[in-house]
Design a protein around this motif. Structure first.
Motif, PDB file in Angstrom:
ATOM      1  N   ASP A  86       0.819  -1.219   0.000  1.00  0.00           N
ATOM      2  CA  ASP A  86       0.000   0.000   0.000  1.00  0.00           C
ATOM      3  C   ASP A  86       0.853   1.269   0.000  1.00  0.00           C
ATOM      4  O   ASP A  86       0.330   2.383  -0.086  1.00  0.00           O
ATOM      5  CB  ASP A  86      -0.915   0.037   1.236  1.00  0.00           C
ATOM      6  CG  ASP A  86      -2.039  -0.978   1.114  1.00  0.00           C
ATOM      7  OD1 ASP A  86      -2.457  -1.242  -0.031  1.00  0.00           O
ATOM      8  OD2 ASP A  86      -2.468  -1.516   2.143  1.00  0.00           O
ATOM      9  N   PHE A  87       2.143   1.110   0.147  1.00  0.00           N
ATOM     10  CA  PHE A  87       3.021   2.278   0.281  1.00  0.00           C
ATOM     11  C   PHE A  87       2.969   3.142  -0.988  1.00  0.00           C
ATOM     12  O   PHE A  87       3.071   2.624  -2.097  1.00  0.00           O
ATOM     13  CB  PHE A  87       4.453   1.812   0.523  1.00  0.00           C
ATOM     14  CG  PHE A  87       5.335   2.855   1.148  1.00  0.00           C
ATOM     15  CD1 PHE A  87       5.578   2.851   2.509  1.00  0.00           C
ATOM     16  CD2 PHE A  87       5.919   3.853   0.384  1.00  0.00           C
ATOM     17  CE1 PHE A  87       6.387   3.815   3.089  1.00  0.00           C
ATOM     18  CE2 PHE A  87       6.720   4.822   0.950  1.00  0.00           C
ATOM     19  CZ  PHE A  87       6.965   4.799   2.311  1.00  0.00           C
ATOM     20  N   PRO A  88       2.832   4.457  -0.833  1.00  0.00           N
ATOM     21  CA  PRO A  88       2.763   5.320  -2.020  1.00  0.00           C
ATOM     22  C   PRO A  88       4.158   5.570  -2.594  1.00  0.00           C
ATOM     23  O   PRO A  88       4.823   6.540  -2.236  1.00  0.00           O
ATOM     24  CB  PRO A  88       2.154   6.618  -1.471  1.00  0.00           C
ATOM     25  CG  PRO A  88       2.588   6.649  -0.044  1.00  0.00           C
ATOM     26  CD  PRO A  88       2.710   5.229   0.418  1.00  0.00           C
ATOM     27  N   ILE A  89       4.579   4.700  -3.484  1.00  0.00           N
ATOM     28  CA  ILE A  89       5.914   4.860  -4.048  1.00  0.00           C
ATOM     29  C   ILE A  89       5.934   4.279  -5.457  1.00  0.00           C
ATOM     30  O   ILE A  89       5.287   3.262  -5.731  1.00  0.00           O
ATOM     31  CB  ILE A  89       6.973   4.202  -3.133  1.00  0.00           C
ATOM     32  CG1 ILE A  89       8.383   4.574  -3.574  1.00  0.00           C
ATOM     33  CG2 ILE A  89       6.817   2.686  -3.077  1.00  0.00           C
ATOM     34  CD1 ILE A  89       9.449   4.261  -2.546  1.00  0.00           C
ATOM     35  N   LYS A  90       6.677   4.970  -6.340  1.00  0.00           N
ATOM     36  CA  LYS A  90       6.772   4.505  -7.721  1.00  0.00           C
ATOM     37  C   LYS A  90       7.922   3.505  -7.856  1.00  0.00           C
ATOM     38  O   LYS A  90       8.875   3.540  -7.071  1.00  0.00           O
ATOM     39  CB  LYS A  90       7.014   5.701  -8.658  1.00  0.00           C
ATOM     40  CG  LYS A  90       5.792   6.579  -8.827  1.00  0.00           C
ATOM     41  CD  LYS A  90       6.039   7.692  -9.820  1.00  0.00           C
ATOM     42  CE  LYS A  90       6.846   8.811  -9.194  1.00  0.00           C
ATOM     43  NZ  LYS A  90       6.941  10.009 -10.017  1.00  0.00           N
ATOM     44  N   VAL A  91       7.814   2.683  -8.887  1.00  0.00           N
ATOM     45  CA  VAL A  91       8.822   1.662  -9.147  1.00  0.00           C
ATOM     46  C   VAL A  91      10.227   2.271  -9.218  1.00  0.00           C
ATOM     47  O   VAL A  91      11.162   1.787  -8.566  1.00  0.00           O
ATOM     48  CB  VAL A  91       8.479   0.927 -10.469  1.00  0.00           C
ATOM     49  CG1 VAL A  91       9.650   0.110 -10.963  1.00  0.00           C
ATOM     50  CG2 VAL A  91       7.247   0.053 -10.273  1.00  0.00           C
ATOM     51  N   ILE A  92      10.367   3.354  -9.948  1.00  0.00           N
ATOM     52  CA  ILE A  92      11.689   3.970 -10.126  1.00  0.00           C
ATOM     53  C   ILE A  92      12.267   4.429  -8.778  1.00  0.00           C
ATOM     54  O   ILE A  92      13.476   4.307  -8.529  1.00  0.00           O
ATOM     55  CB  ILE A  92      11.622   5.162 -11.134  1.00  0.00           C
ATOM     56  CG1 ILE A  92      13.008   5.740 -11.427  1.00  0.00           C
ATOM     57  CG2 ILE A  92      10.683   6.245 -10.670  1.00  0.00           C
ATOM     58  CD1 ILE A  92      13.854   4.905 -12.325  1.00  0.00           C
ATOM     59  N   ASP A  93      11.388   4.911  -7.878  1.00  0.00           N
ATOM     60  CA  ASP A  93      11.868   5.379  -6.573  1.00  0.00           C
ATOM     61  C   ASP A  93      12.332   4.223  -5.686  1.00  0.00           C
ATOM     62  O   ASP A  93      13.239   4.387  -4.867  1.00  0.00           O
ATOM     63  CB  ASP A  93      10.772   6.189  -5.860  1.00  0.00           C
ATOM     64  CG  ASP A  93      10.507   7.513  -6.565  1.00  0.00           C
ATOM     65  OD1 ASP A  93      11.470   8.106  -7.071  1.00  0.00           O
ATOM     66  OD2 ASP A  93       9.334   7.925  -6.641  1.00  0.00           O
ATOM     67  N   VAL A  94      11.687   3.065  -5.844  1.00  0.00           N
ATOM     68  CA  VAL A  94      12.144   1.881  -5.097  1.00  0.00           C
ATOM     69  C   VAL A  94      13.542   1.487  -5.574  1.00  0.00           C
ATOM     70  O   VAL A  94      14.437   1.210  -4.771  1.00  0.00           O
ATOM     71  CB  VAL A  94      11.170   0.699  -5.275  1.00  0.00           C
ATOM     72  CG1 VAL A  94      11.732  -0.566  -4.611  1.00  0.00           C
ATOM     73  CG2 VAL A  94       9.807   1.027  -4.685  1.00  0.00           C
ATOM     74  N   VAL A  95      13.734   1.504  -6.888  1.00  0.00           N
ATOM     75  CA  VAL A  95      15.035   1.106  -7.444  1.00  0.00           C
ATOM     76  C   VAL A  95      16.131   2.074  -6.980  1.00  0.00           C
ATOM     77  O   VAL A  95      17.224   1.652  -6.592  1.00  0.00           O
ATOM     78  CB  VAL A  95      14.980   1.062  -8.983  1.00  0.00           C
ATOM     79  CG1 VAL A  95      16.345   0.726  -9.569  1.00  0.00           C
ATOM     80  CG2 VAL A  95      13.945   0.043  -9.442  1.00  0.00           C
ATOM     81  N   LEU A  96      15.806   3.356  -6.965  1.00  0.00           N
ATOM     82  CA  LEU A  96      16.793   4.370  -6.566  1.00  0.00           C
ATOM     83  C   LEU A  96      17.251   4.204  -5.113  1.00  0.00           C
ATOM     84  O   LEU A  96      18.324   4.668  -4.735  1.00  0.00           O
ATOM     85  CB  LEU A  96      16.205   5.771  -6.779  1.00  0.00           C
ATOM     86  CG  LEU A  96      16.141   6.218  -8.248  1.00  0.00           C
ATOM     87  CD1 LEU A  96      15.189   7.386  -8.422  1.00  0.00           C
ATOM     88  CD2 LEU A  96      17.525   6.588  -8.772  1.00  0.00           C
ATOM     89  N   MET A  97      16.439   3.526  -4.302  1.00  0.00           N
ATOM     90  CA  MET A  97      16.844   3.275  -2.908  1.00  0.00           C
ATOM     91  C   MET A  97      18.081   2.395  -2.822  1.00  0.00           C
ATOM     92  O   MET A  97      18.725   2.313  -1.782  1.00  0.00           O
ATOM     93  CB  MET A  97      15.713   2.542  -2.169  1.00  0.00           C
ATOM     94  CG  MET A  97      14.641   3.416  -1.656  1.00  0.00           C
ATOM     95  SD  MET A  97      13.447   2.362  -0.808  1.00  0.00           S
ATOM     96  CE  MET A  97      12.130   3.516  -0.635  1.00  0.00           C
ATOM     97  N   GLY A  98      18.381   1.708  -3.906  1.00  0.00           N
ATOM     98  CA  GLY A  98      19.510   0.776  -3.889  1.00  0.00           C
ATOM     99  C   GLY A  98      20.864   1.446  -3.833  1.00  0.00           C
ATOM    100  O   GLY A  98      21.857   0.805  -3.497  1.00  0.00           O
TER     101      GLY A  98
END
Lengths: 245, 266
Positions: A86-98
């Motif tokens: 449910d977290f409001p986050i886009k795919v690209i932003d998840v990847v950038l966390m890396g």
């Protein structure tokens, strides 16, 4: 080059022995599968390797040093079930966390970092989903995002905890094919229950049930795949002598 | 209409509605995505302990509530971080003990102080200049923290274990979010009261979460929804002589119901 070296590792929790006398090593380019029954200590071993838990005794070395000294060279894909969809986050932003270190501005990422993240998404086959909300993806797609996050920092070792849990068989195959491709440049450790799939992709297997049975698989692989597509854990262990060893 | 805007208490009420909406939108988003709603409820109710003690010792009630809530937040952060499986129990204990301490100290204080009611049910029309200054300070502090550490806060909120492995000090950010929520809740108590405060931090945020693709957008949308509800609630409260906190929360609830009907129809 030694990627991982575990020597005489013991771990106890509240006087209960969880792992006993584990010694294990892997070299550059290896694809190590860790299997075993629930409660046998697989996830504990992974947490010890990742430095989340501290061993009671023994030694774990990654790239001949500690995890902390090498965390930027290690990519990690947690269990699918641990993620809040449910977290409001886009795919690209998840990847950038890396990214472990960043030439960042205060609020966001540099163009080069975003470009690199897009390339990684392309590599795992979901660049068209970059602007989608993570919760709108299927289980298999979400797992690709997690793999993209883990590899965007150019790791030398990729560690995955049950990467195909709750994913359909087609999705499982795609994930493992992706891992095979990544394995040409990255060493891989994967915890999994999918014995027949693991046998098709892993170069060695560590069976963990408090203690360890470790085997290279090359000599068995052809036989296993030819004889039985639905190979079970017991059959594998009988073959490599784990039940008696 | 224009005439009532000339009253200082109305101006303060409008300013505080704007400020608290922005604070609740930003901090409430952090509370919800970190699944700390119950935790924040515990901190809010424990603040009554600080109010009771402040009343007994003759110090400003607001100051007592702030100190007690922040202290509680830090204690909860330490306890729940070490043993997350016991989180519900710790929150329940702190929730009840804080209230009990407050009630006992009020009992021990001679005379009856009507001001306590405004802490239980809120009174936006009683907000004074000092409250406004505190709200402005807290809003600026919140924005600075979120802007500087947005990426780290996002990483910790989304996947704490992964953030830790990436070398982020997760204890620091976990405690920071909790302390920020304690300060925000205490400020919001002035407006809607400690019994209703948790709704202000969850209803607009729930709606924003469903329609946002990123945390910062969620914070903005939640703030806007909260602002609309607060201003309408304030207007109704003044026009019909109703309790301001309850009016604001009911407008929030009305928007929430409308959203559920239309969102699920889509």
């Amino acid at each position: 080059m030694s990627i991982l070296e575990i020597k005489d590792l013991n771990f106890s929790y509240e006087k209960e022995v969880i792992l006993k006398d584990i010694s294990l090593g892997m070299k550059e380019g290896d694809f190590l599968a860790i299997i075993g029954p629930n409660g046998g200590g697989k996830s504990t071993l992974l947490k010890l390797i990742l430095g989340i838990l501290t061993p009671t005794s023994g030694d774990i070395k990654l790239f001949n040093d500690s995890f902390r000294a090498n965390f930027s060279r290690i990519g990690y894909v947690p269990q699918n079930t641990n993620i809040n969809i449910d977290f409001p986050i886009k795919v690209i932003d998840v990847v950038l966390m890396g990214y472990t270190e960043s030439k960042k501005k205060l609020f966001g990422y540099s163009k080069a970092e975003i470009q690199k993240a897009m390339e990684v998404l392309e590599e795992v086959g979901i660049s068209s989903l970059a602007q989608n909300k993570i919760g709108s993806l299927s289980g298999g797609q979400r797992q690709r995002v997690m793999i993209a996050r883990a590899i965007c920092n150019n790791p030398k070792l990729l560690i995955l905890d049950e990467p195909t849990a709750s994913i359909d068989s087609m999705g499982q195959k795609q994930i493992y094919e992706l891992l095979r491709k990544l394995n040409t440049t990255i060493s891989i450790i994967v915890v999994s229950h999918d014995i027949s799939v693991i046998l098709s992709y892993a170069s060695s297997v560590a069976y963990i049930n408090r203690s360890l049975v470790y085997h290279q698989l090359a000599q068995y692989k052809d036989r296993v795949i030819k004889e039985n597509e639905h190979f079970c854990e017991v059959e594998l262990l009988e073959m490599i002598g784990g039940l008696h060893g | 209409m224009v005439e009532i805007l000339s009253y200082e208490f109305i101006q303060n009420a409008i300013f505080s509605a704007i400020l608290i909406s922005l604070i609740a939108g930003i901090v409430g988003s952090l509370v919800v995505v970190n699944r700390m709603v119950f935790l924040t409820g515990g901190v809010a109710h424990s603040a009554y302990g600080g109010i009771g003690m402040a009343l007994y010792f003759g110090i400003p009630l607001f100051f007592g509530a702030v100190v007690f809530a922040v202290f509680t937040a830090i204690i909860l952060a330490v306890l729940t971080f070490k043993k997350r499986s016991d989180m519900d129990t710790f929150i329940g204990v702190i929730w009840a003990v804080g209230m009990a301490i407050g009630i006992i100290f009020v009992d021990l204080t001679e005379g009856y102080n009507v001001d306590l009611m405004s802490y239980l049910f809120g009174s936006i029309l009683a907000v004074d200049s000092n409250d406004i200054y505190f709200m402005v300070g807290l809003l600026i502090l919140t924005i600075i923290i979120v802007v500087i550490w947005y990426r780290d806060i996002l990483a910790v909120s989304y996947d704490m274990e992964y953030a830790m492995l990436r070398g982020i000090d997760i204890k620091k950010f976990y405690t920071l979010i909790l302390v920020l929520s304690a300060l925000s809740v205490v400020v919001a108590i002035k407006v809607v009261g400690l019994i209703l405060v948790i709704a202000l931090f969850t209803i607009p945020v729930y709606i924003a979460q469903r329609i946002s693709k990123s945390l910062w957008v969620m914070m903005i949308i939640a703030s806007m929804i909260s602002l609309i509800a607060s201003l309408i609630g304030l207007f109704l409260s003044y026009s019909f002589n109703l309790t301001s906190g309850a009016s604001i929360i009911l407008i929030n609830a009305f928007i929430f119901i409308l959203f559920l009907i239309f969102y699920h129809k889509k």
